[in-house]
Design a protein around this motif. Structure first.
Motif, PDB file in Angstrom:
ATOM      1  N   ASN A 142       0.830  -1.210   0.000  1.00 57.19           N
ATOM      2  CA  ASN A 142       0.000   0.000   0.000  1.00 57.19           C
ATOM      3  C   ASN A 142       0.864   1.259   0.000  1.00 57.19           C
ATOM      4  O   ASN A 142       0.553   2.235  -0.682  1.00 57.19           O
ATOM      5  CB  ASN A 142      -0.939   0.009   1.205  1.00 57.19           C
ATOM      6  N   MET A 143       1.960   1.216   0.781  1.00 54.66           N
ATOM      7  CA  MET A 143       2.842   2.375   0.856  1.00 54.66           C
ATOM      8  C   MET A 143       3.501   2.626  -0.495  1.00 54.66           C
ATOM      9  O   MET A 143       3.549   3.754  -0.981  1.00 54.66           O
ATOM     10  CB  MET A 143       3.914   2.150   1.937  1.00 54.66           C
ATOM     11  N   VAL A 144       3.982   1.538  -1.135  1.00 47.72           N
ATOM     12  CA  VAL A 144       4.630   1.688  -2.442  1.00 47.72           C
ATOM     13  C   VAL A 144       3.610   2.145  -3.469  1.00 47.72           C
ATOM     14  O   VAL A 144       3.876   3.043  -4.272  1.00 47.72           O
ATOM     15  CB  VAL A 144       5.298   0.357  -2.871  1.00 47.72           C
ATOM     16  N   ARG A 145       2.427   1.552  -3.438  1.00 47.48           N
ATOM     17  CA  ARG A 145       1.397   1.943  -4.390  1.00 47.48           C
ATOM     18  C   ARG A 145       0.994   3.394  -4.170  1.00 47.48           C
ATOM     19  O   ARG A 145       0.872   4.168  -5.117  1.00 47.48           O
ATOM     20  CB  ARG A 145       0.186   1.027  -4.254  1.00 47.48           C
ATOM     21  N   GLY A 146       0.826   3.779  -2.901  1.00 48.64           N
ATOM     22  CA  GLY A 146       0.451   5.158  -2.598  1.00 48.64           C
ATOM     23  C   GLY A 146       1.558   6.130  -2.953  1.00 48.64           C
ATOM     24  O   GLY A 146       1.327   7.167  -3.572  1.00 48.64           O
ATOM     25  N   SER A 147       2.791   5.772  -2.583  1.00 55.72           N
ATOM     26  CA  SER A 147       3.897   6.688  -2.876  1.00 55.72           C
ATOM     27  C   SER A 147       4.225   6.680  -4.354  1.00 55.72           C
ATOM     28  O   SER A 147       4.606   7.703  -4.917  1.00 55.72           O
ATOM     29  CB  SER A 147       5.141   6.327  -2.055  1.00 55.72           C
ATOM     30  N   SER A 148       4.018   5.522  -5.018  1.00 58.26           N
ATOM     31  CA  SER A 148       4.287   5.510  -6.455  1.00 58.26           C
ATOM     32  C   SER A 148       3.249   6.343  -7.178  1.00 58.26           C
ATOM     33  O   SER A 148       3.560   7.020  -8.152  1.00 58.26           O
ATOM     34  CB  SER A 148       4.305   4.077  -6.998  1.00 58.26           C
ATOM     35  N   GLY A 149       2.010   6.338  -6.688  1.00 59.70           N
ATOM     36  CA  GLY A 149       0.994   7.200  -7.279  1.00 59.70           C
ATOM     37  C   GLY A 149       1.367   8.656  -7.087  1.00 59.70           C
ATOM     38  O   GLY A 149       1.276   9.476  -8.006  1.00 59.70           O
ATOM     39  N   THR A 150       1.820   8.985  -5.891  1.00 57.77           N
ATOM     40  CA  THR A 150       2.272  10.357  -5.623  1.00 57.77           C
ATOM     41  C   THR A 150       3.501  10.658  -6.448  1.00 57.77           C
ATOM     42  O   THR A 150       3.631  11.744  -7.033  1.00 57.77           O
ATOM     43  CB  THR A 150       2.591  10.518  -4.125  1.00 57.77           C
ATOM     44  N   LEU A 151       4.413   9.698  -6.521  1.00 60.67           N
ATOM     45  CA  LEU A 151       5.631   9.891  -7.312  1.00 60.67           C
ATOM     46  C   LEU A 151       5.292  10.103  -8.776  1.00 60.67           C
ATOM     47  O   LEU A 151       5.820  11.016  -9.420  1.00 60.67           O
ATOM     48  CB  LEU A 151       6.553   8.669  -7.151  1.00 60.67           C
ATOM     49  N   LEU A 152       4.377   9.292  -9.303  1.00 60.59           N
ATOM     50  CA  LEU A 152       3.980   9.464 -10.700  1.00 60.59           C
ATOM     51  C   LEU A 152       3.307  10.812 -10.917  1.00 60.59           C
ATOM     52  O   LEU A 152       3.529  11.476 -11.928  1.00 60.59           O
ATOM     53  CB  LEU A 152       3.054   8.334 -11.132  1.00 60.59           C
ATOM     54  N   THR A 153       2.496  11.207  -9.945  1.00 57.09           N
ATOM     55  CA  THR A 153       1.849  12.516 -10.048  1.00 57.09           C
ATOM     56  C   THR A 153       2.901  13.627 -10.050  1.00 57.09           C
ATOM     57  O   THR A 153       2.838  14.567 -10.858  1.00 57.09           O
ATOM     58  CB  THR A 153       0.870  12.726  -8.879  1.00 57.09           C
ATOM     59  N   ASN A 154       3.873  13.494  -9.157  1.00 54.59           N
ATOM     60  CA  ASN A 154       4.941  14.507  -9.097  1.00 54.59           C
ATOM     61  C   ASN A 154       5.752  14.517 -10.383  1.00 54.59           C
ATOM     62  O   ASN A 154       6.068  15.588 -10.915  1.00 54.59           O
ATOM     63  CB  ASN A 154       5.859  14.257  -7.896  1.00 54.59           C
ATOM     64  N   VAL A 155       6.092  13.320 -10.888  1.00 49.25           N
ATOM     65  CA  VAL A 155       6.862  13.250 -12.139  1.00 49.25           C
ATOM     66  C   VAL A 155       6.044  13.857 -13.274  1.00 49.25           C
ATOM     67  O   VAL A 155       6.564  14.624 -14.110  1.00 49.25           O
ATOM     68  CB  VAL A 155       7.277  11.796 -12.451  1.00 49.25           C
ATOM     69  N   ALA A 156       4.749  13.524 -13.315  1.00 46.64           N
ATOM     70  CA  ALA A 156       3.893  14.093 -14.371  1.00 46.64           C
ATOM     71  C   ALA A 156       3.826  15.602 -14.242  1.00 46.64           C
ATOM     72  O   ALA A 156       3.875  16.338 -15.251  1.00 46.64           O
ATOM     73  CB  ALA A 156       2.500  13.490 -14.292  1.00 46.64           C
ATOM     74  N   VAL A 188       6.154  17.536 -12.924  1.00 51.42           N
ATOM     75  CA  VAL A 188       7.457  18.081 -13.336  1.00 51.42           C
ATOM     76  C   VAL A 188       7.572  18.073 -14.849  1.00 51.42           C
ATOM     77  O   VAL A 188       8.013  19.056 -15.467  1.00 51.42           O
ATOM     78  CB  VAL A 188       8.616  17.280 -12.677  1.00 51.42           C
ATOM     79  N   VAL A 189       7.148  16.971 -15.476  1.00 48.37           N
ATOM     80  CA  VAL A 189       7.210  16.888 -16.941  1.00 48.37           C
ATOM     81  C   VAL A 189       6.307  17.952 -17.557  1.00 48.37           C
ATOM     82  O   VAL A 189       6.698  18.652 -18.515  1.00 48.37           O
ATOM     83  CB  VAL A 189       6.833  15.469 -17.418  1.00 48.37           C
ATOM     84  N   ALA A 190       5.107  18.104 -17.015  1.00 46.94           N
ATOM     85  CA  ALA A 190       4.198  19.129 -17.542  1.00 46.94           C
ATOM     86  C   ALA A 190       4.794  20.512 -17.350  1.00 46.94           C
ATOM     87  O   ALA A 190       4.738  21.365 -18.250  1.00 46.94           O
ATOM     88  CB  ALA A 190       2.839  19.038 -16.860  1.00 46.94           C
ATOM     89  N   GLY A 191       5.383  20.758 -16.183  1.00 45.66           N
ATOM     90  CA  GLY A 191       6.029  22.044 -15.931  1.00 45.66           C
ATOM     91  C   GLY A 191       7.202  22.261 -16.862  1.00 45.66           C
ATOM     92  O   GLY A 191       7.414  23.375 -17.379  1.00 45.66           O
ATOM     93  N   PHE A 192       7.969  21.217 -17.097  1.00 49.15           N
ATOM     94  CA  PHE A 192       9.111  21.320 -18.001  1.00 49.15           C
ATOM     95  C   PHE A 192       8.638  21.620 -19.424  1.00 49.15           C
ATOM     96  O   PHE A 192       9.196  22.465 -20.122  1.00 49.15           O
ATOM     97  CB  PHE A 192       9.923  20.016 -17.956  1.00 49.15           C
ATOM     98  N   GLN A 242       7.993  25.388 -23.720  1.00 52.45           N
ATOM     99  CA  GLN A 242       7.115  26.088 -24.674  1.00 52.45           C
ATOM    100  C   GLN A 242       7.262  27.599 -24.529  1.00 52.45           C
ATOM    101  O   GLN A 242       7.353  28.320 -25.515  1.00 52.45           O
ATOM    102  CB  GLN A 242       5.654  25.666 -24.439  1.00 52.45           C
ATOM    103  N   VAL A 243       7.294  28.067 -23.281  1.00 53.52           N
ATOM    104  CA  VAL A 243       7.463  29.503 -23.042  1.00 53.52           C
ATOM    105  C   VAL A 243       8.794  29.971 -23.619  1.00 53.52           C
ATOM    106  O   VAL A 243       8.882  31.017 -24.275  1.00 53.52           O
ATOM    107  CB  VAL A 243       7.348  29.826 -21.534  1.00 53.52           C
ATOM    108  N   MET A 244       9.845  29.169 -23.376  1.00 54.42           N
ATOM    109  CA  MET A 244      11.172  29.561 -23.893  1.00 54.42           C
ATOM    110  C   MET A 244      11.162  29.576 -25.411  1.00 54.42           C
ATOM    111  O   MET A 244      11.746  30.471 -26.028  1.00 54.42           O
ATOM    112  CB  MET A 244      12.242  28.593 -23.375  1.00 54.42           C
ATOM    113  N   ARG A 245      10.500  28.648 -26.052  1.00 52.47           N
ATOM    114  CA  ARG A 245      10.438  28.613 -27.520  1.00 52.47           C
ATOM    115  C   ARG A 245       9.723  29.857 -28.053  1.00 52.47           C
ATOM    116  O   ARG A 245      10.154  30.462 -29.027  1.00 52.47           O
ATOM    117  CB  ARG A 245       9.697  27.364 -28.002  1.00 52.47           C
ATOM    118  N   GLU A 246       8.613  30.195 -27.403  1.00 53.98           N
ATOM    119  CA  GLU A 246       7.890  31.371 -27.856  1.00 53.98           C
ATOM    120  C   GLU A 246       8.731  32.633 -27.691  1.00 53.98           C
ATOM    121  O   GLU A 246       8.740  33.516 -28.552  1.00 53.98           O
ATOM    122  CB  GLU A 246       6.569  31.494 -27.093  1.00 53.98           C
ATOM    123  N   ARG A 247       9.447  32.768 -26.595  1.00 58.85           N
ATOM    124  CA  ARG A 247      10.303  33.925 -26.393  1.00 58.85           C
ATOM    125  C   ARG A 247      11.397  33.989 -27.455  1.00 58.85           C
ATOM    126  O   ARG A 247      11.703  35.051 -27.995  1.00 58.85           O
ATOM    127  CB  ARG A 247      10.950  33.886 -25.009  1.00 58.85           C
TER     128      ARG A 247
END
Length: 135
Positions: free
Chosen positions: A94-108, A110-114, A119-124
């Motif tokens: 449960n801990m791994v599943r819960g933390s992996s869900g949180t980890l995946l959310t965080n990675v997603a 970060v990827v979305a933020g990146f 995109q912002v840098m390209r437009e500039r």
């Protein structure tokens, strides 16, 4: 013949018939008593042996019951330990599943933020007329 003589004859005949009937009965009773005496003598010899064997069997049964009780106690301890291990594995899962869900959310995130930052840098760069690699 007088009545007394006739009565005496009848009593004698009745007594003879009675004795004639009782003799085989008494012989059979004598045989039965003799067989009973033999049976009682045999029982007196065999009974102590049977009682000793019953005592030994009773002790063996008590020993087996004690061993079975000990085995059940050991099995209970083992099953309890296995249950605790199962609970621990479930908690880790449960801990791994819960933390992996949180980890995946965080990675997603970060990827979305990146991607957004990229995109912002390209437009500039496009607005500024600069060059960029990739993309």
């Amino acid at each position: 013949m007088t009545i007394i003589e006739i009565a005496a004859i009848l009593i004698t005949v009745a007594f003879a018939v009675l004795v004639g009937y009782l003799i085989p009965v008494l012989i059979q009773v004598r045989k039965t008593v003799a067989q009973s005496e033999q049976l009682l003598a045999k029982i007196n010899v065999d009974m102590p042996l049977l009682i000793d064997e019953l005592r030994v069997m009773s002790r063996n049964l008590n020993d087996l019951a004690d061993q079975a009780r000990g085995g059940v106690e050991h099995a209970s301890v083992l099953l309890h330990a296995v249950g605790e291990v199962g609970e621990s594995v479930q908690q880790v899962h449960n801990m791994v599943r819960g933390s992996s869900g949180t980890l995946l959310t965080n990675v997603a995130g970060v990827v979305a933020g990146f991607r957004a930052a990229t995109q912002v840098m390209r437009e500039r760069l496009r607005k500024e007329g600069g060059h960029h690699n990739g993309g």
